[in-house]
Design a protein around this motif. Structure first.
Motif, short mmCIF file in Angstrom:
data_model
loop_
_atom_site.label_atom_id
_atom_site.label_comp_id
_atom_site.label_asym_id
_atom_site.label_seq_id
_atom_site.Cartn_x
_atom_site.Cartn_y
_atom_site.Cartn_z
N TYR A 121 -2.83 14.57 -5.92
CA TYR A 121 -3.20 14.67 -4.55
C TYR A 121 -2.57 13.58 -3.57
N ARG A 122 -2.91 12.46 -4.08
CA ARG A 122 -2.47 11.36 -3.25
C ARG A 122 -1.08 11.11 -3.14
N LEU A 126 0.00 14.78 -0.63
CA LEU A 126 -0.19 14.41 0.77
C LEU A 126 1.52 13.80 1.32
#
Length: 151
Positions: A121-122, A126
Motif C-alpha cells: 500500500y505504502r 500510494l
C-alpha cells in the motif's frame, strides 16, 4: 449466433474444462475432428477465449485480499491513461476494473499478511498517479465466484 450444438459444447466445457477432446466428443456424439472444427469456430468468433490455469493464491501463502475503490483526479485528462499502466505493474494487483460514477477504479490486491499489505500500500499503491481518494474494503469471505454462463 450460437446454435444448440455450440451451447452444448460450451456447457460441457464449463462443467469440466479439463476433459479430453475424445471424451467431450463422446459425450456430445461428435467425432473429435468435428468437435475440433466447432471449437476452432468458437475461438475465431471470439466466444471461446481459451483455457487458463486457476491458481489458489491462498495455498501459496497469500492470506489477505483487499478491494481498493479509487477515485481519480478527473480534472486531468490523462489520469486513466497514466494510472492503469502503472497499476498493472504491481504484481500483487490481481484485477483492475473501471467504473462510471464516483468510484473510477477498483483494484483487487493480495498480500501474504497485513505487514506485507501495508508495504504494498505504502510503496506501490500510494505512489500511483492521479489518486484523489481511496477506500479499502477487506475481504472476509468469498461466497460465490463463478464464471459459468447460463447457456
Amino acid at each position: 449466433m450460437l446454435d444448440d450444438l455450440d451451447r452444448r459444447i460450451l456447457r460441457h466445457l464449463q462443467a469440466d474444462p479439463e476433459q479430453s477432446l475424445p471424451d467431450l466428443g463422446d459425450r456430445l456424439g461428435l467425432t473429435a475432428s468435428r468437435l475440433s472444427r466447432r471449437l476452432e469456430k468458437l475461438r475465431e468468433n471470439g466466444i471461446l477465449l481459451g483455457q487458463r490455469a486457476v491458481i489458489d493464491w491462498r495455498a501459496l501463502g497469500y492470506e489477505v485480499e483487499v478491494s481498493l475503490r479509487i477515485t481519480l483526479d478527473k480534472t486531468n485528462s490523462r489520469a486513466f491513461d497514466e494510472f492503469i499502466p502503472a497499476a498493472r505493474e504491481i504484481p500483487e494487483v490481481l484485477e483492475i476494473q473501471t467504473f462510471l460514477g464516483q468510484v473510477d477504479v477498483r483494484l483487487s490486491v493480495i498480500a501474504r499478511d497485513m505487514p506485507h499489505y501495508q508495504q504494498i500500500y505504502r510503496a506501490a499503491i500510494l505512489t500511483l498517479p492521479h489518486i484523489t481518494d481511496i477506500e479499502a474494503l477487506m475481504h472476509v469471505a468469498r461466497i460465490k465466484s463463478d464464471e459459468a454462463l447460463p447457456i
